[in-house]
Design an enzyme around this catalytic site. Sequence first.
Site, PDB file in Angstrom:
ATOM      1  N   CYS A 223       2.308   0.008  -8.815  1.00 25.33           N
ATOM      2  CA  CYS A 223       3.150   0.601  -7.920  1.00 25.33           C
ATOM      3  C   CYS A 223       4.636   0.867  -8.806  1.00 25.33           C
ATOM      4  CB  CYS A 223       3.644  -0.197  -6.804  1.00 25.33           C
ATOM      5  SG  CYS A 223       4.030  -1.907  -7.070  1.00 25.33           S
TER       6      CYS A 223
ATOM      7  N   GLY B  42       0.797  -1.118   0.095  1.00 23.81           N
ATOM      8  CA  GLY B  42       0.140   0.244   0.095  1.00 23.81           C
ATOM      9  C   GLY B  42       1.014   1.274  -0.057  1.00 23.81           C
ATOM     10  N   SER B  43       0.218   2.200   0.691  1.00 20.32           N
ATOM     11  CA  SER B  43       1.042   3.725   0.591  1.00 20.32           C
ATOM     12  C   SER B  43       2.127   3.649   1.593  1.00 20.32           C
ATOM     13  CB  SER B  43       0.060   4.606   0.853  1.00 20.32           C
ATOM     14  OG  SER B  43      -0.520   4.571   2.046  1.00 20.32           O
TER      15      SER B  43
ATOM     16  N   GLY C  22       2.610   2.096   5.466  1.00 20.64           N
ATOM     17  CA  GLY C  22       3.664   1.635   6.115  1.00 20.64           C
ATOM     18  C   GLY C  22       4.275   2.028   7.405  1.00 20.64           C
TER      19      GLY C  22
ATOM     20  N   GLU D 277       5.660  -3.594   1.006  1.00 26.78           N
ATOM     21  CA  GLU D 277       5.763  -2.901  -0.419  1.00 26.78           C
ATOM     22  C   GLU D 277       5.065  -1.686  -0.446  1.00 26.78           C
ATOM     23  OE1 GLU D 277       7.688  -4.352  -2.541  1.00 26.78           O
ATOM     24  OE2 GLU D 277       7.888  -6.375  -1.773  1.00 26.78           O
TER      25      GLU D 277
END
Length: 535
Positions: free
Chosen positions: A291, A235-236, A240, A257
């Site tokens: 991404c 995700g963003s 994270g 990630e």
Amino acid sequence: MNTDQLRERARTSLARIGATVPDGTDLFARSPITGDNLFGLRATTADEAIRAIDEADEAFRTWRTTPAPLRGELVRILGELLREHKADLADLITIEVGKIRSEALGEVQEMIDICDFAVGLSRQLYGKTIASERPGHRLAETWHPLGVVGVISAFNFPAAVWSWNTALALVCGDAVVWKPSELTPLVSLATSHLLDRAIERASAPAHLHRLLLGDRDLGSLLVESPRVSLVSATGSTRMGREVGPRVAARFGRVLLELGGNNAAIVAPSADLELTLRGVVFAAAGTAGQRCTTLRRLIVHRDVADQFVEKLAAVYGRLPIGDPFDENTLVGPVITEAAAASMTAALDRAQAEGGKIVAGGARVAADGGARVTTDSGARVAADSGAHVAADGGTSIQPASGGGAYVQPAIVRMPRQTAVVREETFAPILYVLTYETFEEAVALHNDVPQGLSSSIFTRDVQEAERFLAADGSDCGIANVNIGTSGAEIGGAFGGEKETGGGRESGSDAWRAYMRRATNTINYSSELSLAQNVSFFS
């Protein structure tokens, strides 16, 4: 394709797979193709989620002692089922994400590929034999199953990222609890059901995999639970920053990630036709919602004007619209909020000195209209699909009201604040450079470090880009774009991308625990470092 047709197509695919939708009104399956809801669903409750984690932990205690090649058999069966239902699952991906048909099929193929990889891996979970300094001793390294793996995945690859984690975790002897994006519940239900079928066929523990449908609070349960040994979250960067410290506080493991702000350098020696094809797919594919999407193009001044002119011409011919139409190359962005974020970023770019040279239009009024425009002009949001005839636009109306945008190219005078941020939309910022050192410095001067590429026919430049003082990303390519990674290599990035690695190579080690073993097969007790303790 209208909402009723999408709903019926989804029902057909789910029925073929054998999955059922839990009726309710807690969350909704929605299609960005029309912007409409398709089904109401019941979400997983907090109590059910806690019970699912406990059941997965219990299943793990049986699964960890199952021989690895037998664990691989479960994944082999999953791969067979994915092959059998490739078209059905791809339909659901297109319906819920808006990916064009080719990309949706490609995502399922990626799932099949990682299953094949993991089956082979199940007979190759190698340790090491290490030379011991003591006579009559053997030093070894072994790897053991880790525990319950919590997978938190994003909407843009609603099934493939799950498969990267799950196929490896299963052959490594782990159980999996999955919290997918609430934007893709149908894909999640279908994928989870295919694994349930494989588990039953392989006579594996029934609760080896559990699915949690709902909002971020369910993800928080995975993050906080001491029974979840590893949290793999996609995700963003903001997400994270929340997940990492909370898992670390309980001494769990994380595999992150996160965001990417990927760049490609175009050298003066580059094959511009090859570069053009690579750049267009990397920047406009999946409507800029990968991404690994190409977001920054760093072009040598000698070729910049020529290349941008060619690129703008191709952008003007990109067919935008219904992703089920085989001629469409760019489908919708996921939500109206995503389109608004793109508009806001373009406004900021212009305020920071940028110039939009292609695209940037909202194509909203007719939803699934297929649009091709050679005008290169940005159209006001309220104009929808109604572009002036002299702009070279042809429109083939469809139904609905999804969020459709024209991929944009923006020439920037320098790497400004908006360029250094990731906007999850099809915006390509173009910068220029004079020297190779300047290009690499521009390339690395962002907080993210996922994917990168250079287009050049100069071997020295290519090797310098891949060297320790070249690209600072986890993925560095030569003469291909930033997106479309194969499963054989480890996938992940550095800096604010999180440092995690998934998929191929030795990424499997994240899902296991390491033990160092010393075996004394002599009749003497000798100590390391020549320590003398017993007389």
